[in-house]
Motif scaffolding. Sequence first.
Motif, short mmCIF file in Angstrom:
data_model
loop_
_atom_site.label_atom_id
_atom_site.label_comp_id
_atom_site.label_asym_id
_atom_site.label_seq_id
_atom_site.Cartn_x
_atom_site.Cartn_y
_atom_site.Cartn_z
N MET A 280 0.82 -1.22 0.00
CA MET A 280 0.00 0.00 0.00
C MET A 280 0.85 1.27 0.00
N ASN A 281 2.11 1.14 -0.37
CA ASN A 281 2.99 2.31 -0.50
C ASN A 281 2.88 2.84 -1.93
N HIS A 282 1.74 3.45 -2.25
CA HIS A 282 1.44 3.77 -3.64
C HIS A 282 2.38 4.83 -4.22
N HIS A 312 0.11 0.90 -17.30
CA HIS A 312 -1.13 0.46 -16.64
C HIS A 312 -0.99 0.50 -15.12
N SER A 313 0.17 0.08 -14.62
CA SER A 313 0.40 0.10 -13.17
C SER A 313 0.38 1.54 -12.63
N LEU A 314 0.93 2.46 -13.40
CA LEU A 314 0.91 3.87 -12.99
C LEU A 314 -0.52 4.42 -12.97
N VAL A 315 -1.32 4.02 -13.93
CA VAL A 315 -2.74 4.41 -13.92
C VAL A 315 -3.41 3.89 -12.66
N HIS A 318 -2.24 5.73 -9.35
CA HIS A 318 -2.83 7.06 -9.23
C HIS A 318 -4.32 6.96 -8.91
N TYR A 319 -4.99 5.97 -9.47
CA TYR A 319 -6.42 5.76 -9.16
C TYR A 319 -6.59 5.40 -7.69
N ARG A 320 -5.72 4.54 -7.16
CA ARG A 320 -5.81 4.15 -5.75
C ARG A 320 -5.55 5.33 -4.82
N LEU A 321 -4.77 6.29 -5.29
CA LEU A 321 -4.51 7.51 -4.49
C LEU A 321 -5.64 8.54 -4.65
N GLU A 329 -3.63 11.38 -17.06
CA GLU A 329 -2.38 11.68 -17.77
C GLU A 329 -1.69 10.41 -18.24
N TRP A 330 -1.65 9.40 -17.35
CA TRP A 330 -1.01 8.14 -17.73
C TRP A 330 -1.86 7.34 -18.70
N ILE A 331 -3.19 7.48 -18.61
CA ILE A 331 -4.07 6.85 -19.61
C ILE A 331 -3.76 7.41 -20.99
N HIS A 332 -3.58 8.73 -21.04
CA HIS A 332 -3.27 9.40 -22.30
C HIS A 332 -1.94 8.90 -22.87
#
Length: 426
Positions: A280-282, A312-315, A318-321, A329-332
């Motif tokens: 959980m250390n996002h 995908h992991s970055l998306v 950021h969603y979890r945060l 931005e990462w989706i783009h």
Amino acid sequence: MEYGKALRFHRVKQGLTQNQLADGIISAAYLSKIENDQTVPAVEVLELLYERLGLDFNESTLSHPSKEKLKEWYEAIVFKRHEDARELRDELVQQKNTLENHQMYIFFELFRIRYLLLESEVEKAYETWENLRHHKDSFDEKMEFYYHLITGLIKYYKGDFNDSYQELMEAKNYSSSIVIESWETSDLFYLLALSTSQANHISASIFYADQALEMYQSHYDLSKSADCHIVRGINYSRLKNYAKSLENFHLARKIALQTNNRNQLNLVYINIGTLESRLMNHKTAIESYITSLKYNDLDSTFKQDFLLNTLHSLVLEHYRLGDNKGCLEWIHKGAQELTKYPSLTYEIHFSFYKKIINDDPSLSEFLENKVIPHFQEKKDHIYIIRYSMFLADLLEKQRMYKKSSSYLRLAIQLLNKHSQLGGILL
């Protein structure tokens, strides 16, 4: 020399029936016995059969000029020396009669399959493997060893990890009755560690990684040692021994920095990101994923997949945060990469988060009709679980309790069966 197997090989290669080869020399039934090593014919008979096939009966495989060069080529392939492997391949092809010799041809084709995998030509490797299977009846024990090892690799690249493990175990069984180099033994143990890790046989994977690591360290092979530490790190993370996992990832990173192995650094930072995410250390996970991008050079199919996986992991992080702006931005960036490296799987991932952030009313239908069926077809359990649980929650909010409970049950069943998923391997 096993003349029977050589005769059968060349007869099949030239598209002749037993009747056509035997005609006027011996009976087809007697030829069948020769090919199956059930009888030893007169030398005169063998000379006539070889002559009809356009072969030199007196040719000796043991003194063949390409024998040592062939093994040298295989070693370059195993140790991923791309340039050496290409040059040696060209030399072997150019050497006269190399591919007309039964044993040389079989070994050349077996090693060529692994060479094609090294060059990321997976489909061509698979086609070569399919063609070689027609000659399996002519294999001796050493050929069987390499055949099962190469088949294990083919299955691995195709995503059939349990089958890969079984084939590699067959190779291990044959290895006890033939003479192979110590570096080939360590290579076999490492491949067993890879296949068992992907098949989720965690204890077996750690065992084989330990065996391979001990041999690589005894030969001061830093690069291969780092590979073993990555496998160990992934499996200790699955066992929730995060301290031991991080220790192995840091050891792999230390070696990779010394050897300037960018591929290993890419893998290390991806897997550290995965571990930090589990804890959980996002924010720390995001830092690791972003660092991994610096080492992704996109010179292979796997690295392209690593890039999309990291985006995908970055998306997801950021969603979890709750950072929708960062998520978009990462989706783009992911969508931009998909124009260069199309992937339906990652297109689905990015579309899902875009729909959820934009509160798209078609999200439930999208999950039910496209997302979950896609991952069921791929047998990608971790995403079946993740998206089924999300859909169950969404359906519950819509008061569709019966359908919600069915997806929750699906997720729980898979979660109980595959509770230790995760980790990115070579």
